[in-house]
Design a protein around this motif. Structure first.
Motif, PDB file in Angstrom:
ATOM      1  N   VAL A  34       0.829  -1.198   0.000  1.00 57.65           N
ATOM      2  CA  VAL A  34       0.000   0.000   0.000  1.00 57.65           C
ATOM      3  C   VAL A  34       0.869   1.255   0.000  1.00 57.65           C
ATOM      4  O   VAL A  34       0.532   2.258  -0.633  1.00 57.65           O
ATOM      5  N   GLU A 110      -0.100 -11.490  -0.464  1.00 55.78           N
ATOM      6  CA  GLU A 110      -1.163 -11.598   0.535  1.00 55.78           C
ATOM      7  C   GLU A 110      -2.297 -10.622   0.253  1.00 55.78           C
ATOM      8  O   GLU A 110      -3.477 -10.969   0.320  1.00 55.78           O
ATOM      9  N   VAL A 111      -1.930  -9.373  -0.068  1.00 52.19           N
ATOM     10  CA  VAL A 111      -2.957  -8.380  -0.367  1.00 52.19           C
ATOM     11  C   VAL A 111      -3.712  -8.781  -1.624  1.00 52.19           C
ATOM     12  O   VAL A 111      -4.941  -8.659  -1.717  1.00 52.19           O
ATOM     13  N   LEU A 114      -6.349 -11.396  -1.001  1.00 50.65           N
ATOM     14  CA  LEU A 114      -7.596 -10.841  -0.468  1.00 50.65           C
ATOM     15  C   LEU A 114      -8.360 -10.080  -1.538  1.00 50.65           C
ATOM     16  O   LEU A 114      -9.575 -10.188  -1.663  1.00 50.65           O
ATOM     17  N   LEU A 115      -7.606  -9.312  -2.333  1.00 49.94           N
ATOM     18  CA  LEU A 115      -8.244  -8.406  -3.286  1.00 49.94           C
ATOM     19  C   LEU A 115      -8.994  -9.183  -4.352  1.00 49.94           C
ATOM     20  O   LEU A 115     -10.091  -8.799  -4.758  1.00 49.94           O
ATOM     21  N   LYS A 118     -11.528 -12.540  -1.448  1.00 47.28           N
ATOM     22  CA  LYS A 118     -12.641 -12.137  -0.591  1.00 47.28           C
ATOM     23  C   LYS A 118     -13.327 -10.881  -1.094  1.00 47.28           C
ATOM     24  O   LYS A 118     -14.540 -10.743  -1.002  1.00 47.28           O
ATOM     25  N   PHE A 119     -12.516  -9.958  -1.644  1.00 44.82           N
ATOM     26  CA  PHE A 119     -13.076  -8.658  -2.010  1.00 44.82           C
ATOM     27  C   PHE A 119     -13.160  -8.483  -3.514  1.00 44.82           C
ATOM     28  O   PHE A 119     -12.971  -7.383  -4.020  1.00 44.82           O
ATOM     29  N   PRO A 122     -16.253  -5.900  -4.589  1.00 42.38           N
ATOM     30  CA  PRO A 122     -15.938  -4.467  -4.497  1.00 42.38           C
ATOM     31  C   PRO A 122     -14.882  -4.023  -5.500  1.00 42.38           C
ATOM     32  O   PRO A 122     -14.939  -2.896  -6.007  1.00 42.38           O
ATOM     33  N   PHE A 123     -13.950  -4.914  -5.788  1.00 43.90           N
ATOM     34  CA  PHE A 123     -12.901  -4.579  -6.753  1.00 43.90           C
ATOM     35  C   PHE A 123     -13.497  -4.332  -8.131  1.00 43.90           C
ATOM     36  O   PHE A 123     -13.173  -3.331  -8.796  1.00 43.90           O
ATOM     37  N   THR A 126     -15.317  -1.128  -8.198  1.00 47.32           N
ATOM     38  CA  THR A 126     -14.404   0.010  -8.326  1.00 47.32           C
ATOM     39  C   THR A 126     -14.075   0.277  -9.784  1.00 47.32           C
ATOM     40  O   THR A 126     -13.973   1.426 -10.201  1.00 47.32           O
ATOM     41  N   LEU A 129     -16.881   2.070 -11.256  1.00 43.68           N
ATOM     42  CA  LEU A 129     -16.865   3.453 -10.775  1.00 43.68           C
ATOM     43  C   LEU A 129     -15.841   4.287 -11.540  1.00 43.68           C
ATOM     44  O   LEU A 129     -16.121   5.428 -11.942  1.00 43.68           O
ATOM     45  N   LEU A 130     -14.670   3.704 -11.782  1.00 38.06           N
ATOM     46  CA  LEU A 130     -13.639   4.447 -12.512  1.00 38.06           C
ATOM     47  C   LEU A 130     -14.086   4.722 -13.941  1.00 38.06           C
ATOM     48  O   LEU A 130     -13.867   5.821 -14.469  1.00 38.06           O
ATOM     49  N   ALA A 133     -16.445   7.469 -13.862  1.00 37.75           N
ATOM     50  CA  ALA A 133     -15.753   8.732 -13.589  1.00 37.75           C
ATOM     51  C   ALA A 133     -15.080   9.254 -14.846  1.00 37.75           C
ATOM     52  O   ALA A 133     -15.088  10.469 -15.108  1.00 37.75           O
TER      53      ALA A 133
ATOM     54  N   MET B  48      -5.108   1.750   8.070  1.00 37.46           N
ATOM     55  CA  MET B  48      -3.860   0.981   8.070  1.00 37.46           C
ATOM     56  C   MET B  48      -3.440   0.634   9.492  1.00 37.46           C
ATOM     57  O   MET B  48      -3.007  -0.488   9.782  1.00 37.46           O
ATOM     58  N   MET B  57      -5.621  -8.136   7.203  1.00 36.75           N
ATOM     59  CA  MET B  57      -5.223  -7.321   6.055  1.00 36.75           C
ATOM     60  C   MET B  57      -6.394  -6.773   5.256  1.00 36.75           C
ATOM     61  O   MET B  57      -6.199  -6.179   4.211  1.00 36.75           O
ATOM     62  N   VAL B  61      -6.849  -3.738   1.774  1.00 36.52           N
ATOM     63  CA  VAL B  61      -7.709  -3.775   0.584  1.00 36.52           C
ATOM     64  C   VAL B  61      -8.613  -2.542   0.565  1.00 36.52           C
ATOM     65  O   VAL B  61      -8.824  -1.925  -0.477  1.00 36.52           O
ATOM     66  N   LEU B  65      -9.109   0.454  -2.179  1.00 38.45           N
ATOM     67  CA  LEU B  65     -10.367   0.864  -2.800  1.00 38.45           C
ATOM     68  C   LEU B  65     -10.625   2.351  -2.572  1.00 38.45           C
ATOM     69  O   LEU B  65     -11.114   3.043  -3.468  1.00 38.45           O
ATOM     70  N   MET B  67      -8.383   4.610  -2.323  1.00 37.42           N
ATOM     71  CA  MET B  67      -7.532   5.343  -3.266  1.00 37.42           C
ATOM     72  C   MET B  67      -8.171   5.393  -4.644  1.00 37.42           C
ATOM     73  O   MET B  67      -8.149   6.435  -5.316  1.00 37.42           O
ATOM     74  N   ALA B  68      -8.768   4.273  -5.058  1.00 42.00           N
ATOM     75  CA  ALA B  68      -9.419   4.263  -6.373  1.00 42.00           C
ATOM     76  C   ALA B  68     -10.582   5.235  -6.396  1.00 42.00           C
ATOM     77  O   ALA B  68     -10.762   5.984  -7.374  1.00 42.00           O
ATOM     78  N   ALA B  72     -11.148   8.570  -8.793  1.00 45.32           N
ATOM     79  CA  ALA B  72     -12.351   8.873  -9.561  1.00 45.32           C
ATOM     80  C   ALA B  72     -12.911  10.224  -9.174  1.00 45.32           C
ATOM     81  O   ALA B  72     -13.272  11.050 -10.040  1.00 45.32           O
ATOM     82  N   VAL B  76     -13.435  13.586 -11.591  1.00 37.70           N
ATOM     83  CA  VAL B  76     -14.710  14.265 -11.803  1.00 37.70           C
ATOM     84  C   VAL B  76     -14.677  15.677 -11.234  1.00 37.70           C
ATOM     85  O   VAL B  76     -15.143  16.639 -11.863  1.00 37.70           O
TER      86      VAL B  76
END
Lengths: 146, 101
Positions: A34, A110-111, A114-115, A118-119, A122-123, A126, A129-130, A133, B48, B57, B61, B65, B67-68, B72, B76
């Motif tokens: 991150v 590891e991240v 998860l990304l 599990k997630f 939402p990914f 996103t 959403l981008l 945008a 964090m 962790m 994630v 998100l 940050m994304a 966006a 805009v």
């Protein structure tokens, strides 16, 4: 400093400085991925976009107009100090310490696990959403009102 | 790891308050916008810290998100600022009184 300098370019540069400091804090919290992402994407891309727009607008000092109404600024500071005192009061007293973590905490695999595991929903959201945008930004910037 | 958790939370609160003051006290649209980004990054910092504290962790994630979403929002918002500047020739928030009653 970000909010006290008069020139928006200066405030963007101070914000980049604050982001670099934050990425060091993230490394301290063993979030290497991150931290790298923050510098690359945030400091590198988004703030360059900010600077680019400021240059594009070519704001002269006269355009910045008069400062806020005289009452607003001291009231904002008083409000901010009260809010800060409240938050610090809430945060104080927790004597929490960090325990040791495993070797690969916050590492890229590891991240990513998860990304994309599990997630993953939402990914994907996103990415939508981008996309929205991007389209919205182009449409808004091209159109002129009236 | 000797820095306790509450230092991170206090720093995050401080960053958030700086952002709030920036939005309220400033009349420059761009500075207001950067202040919103400061508030987002304050939330990121506390996420964090808690993620490290709970050894979970998921927070990383979520920072990703956020940050994304910030990217966006920046795209805009800057487009809106450009549109405003094209119409009004200013980035002063007081000049935007179209929706004032």
């Amino acid at each position: 400093m970000v909010i006290t300098v008069r020139n928006p370019v200066g405030s963007v540069l101070y914000f980049i400085l604050s982001l670099l400091a934050q990425s060091i804090l993230y490394i301290q919290l063993s979030g290497l991925f991150v931290a790298a992402f923050l510098v690359l994407v945030y400091g590198g891309a988004i703030l360059v976009l900010f600077l680019f727009v400021i240059m594009l607008l070519n704001i002269r000092h006269a355009d910045l107009g008069p400062e806020a109404a005289p009452m607003i600024k001291p009231m904002a500071w008083v409000f901010g100090v009260v809010l800060l005192a409240e938050a610090v009061w809430v945060a104080m007293g927790t004597k929490a310490r960090f325990d040791g973590v495993s070797e690969n905490f916050g590492s890229v695999p590891e991240v990513a696990r998860l990304l994309y595991g599990k997630f993953v929903f939402p990914f994907e959201l996103t990415s939508i959403l981008l996309l929205a945008a991007i389209i919205g930004a182009v449409v808004i910037a091209k159109r002129t009102l009236s | 790891m000797t820095v306790p958790l509450d230092y991170y939370i206090i720093l995050s609160a401080f960053l958030f308050v700086v952002g709030v003051i920036g939005v309220v006290a400033s009349r420059n649209l761009i500075v207001m916008f950067i202040s919103i980004e400061i508030m987002l990054s304050a939330a990121n910092l506390s996420m964090m810290a808690f993620s490290r504290y709970l050894q979970n962790m998921d927070g990383h994630v979520f920072v990703f998100l956020v940050m994304a979403v910030a990217a966006a929002e920046a795209a805009v918002g800057l487009a809106i600022i450009i549109a405003v500047f094209k119409n009004k020739e200013t980035v002063n928030a007081d000049a935007l009184n179209l929706m004032k009653w």
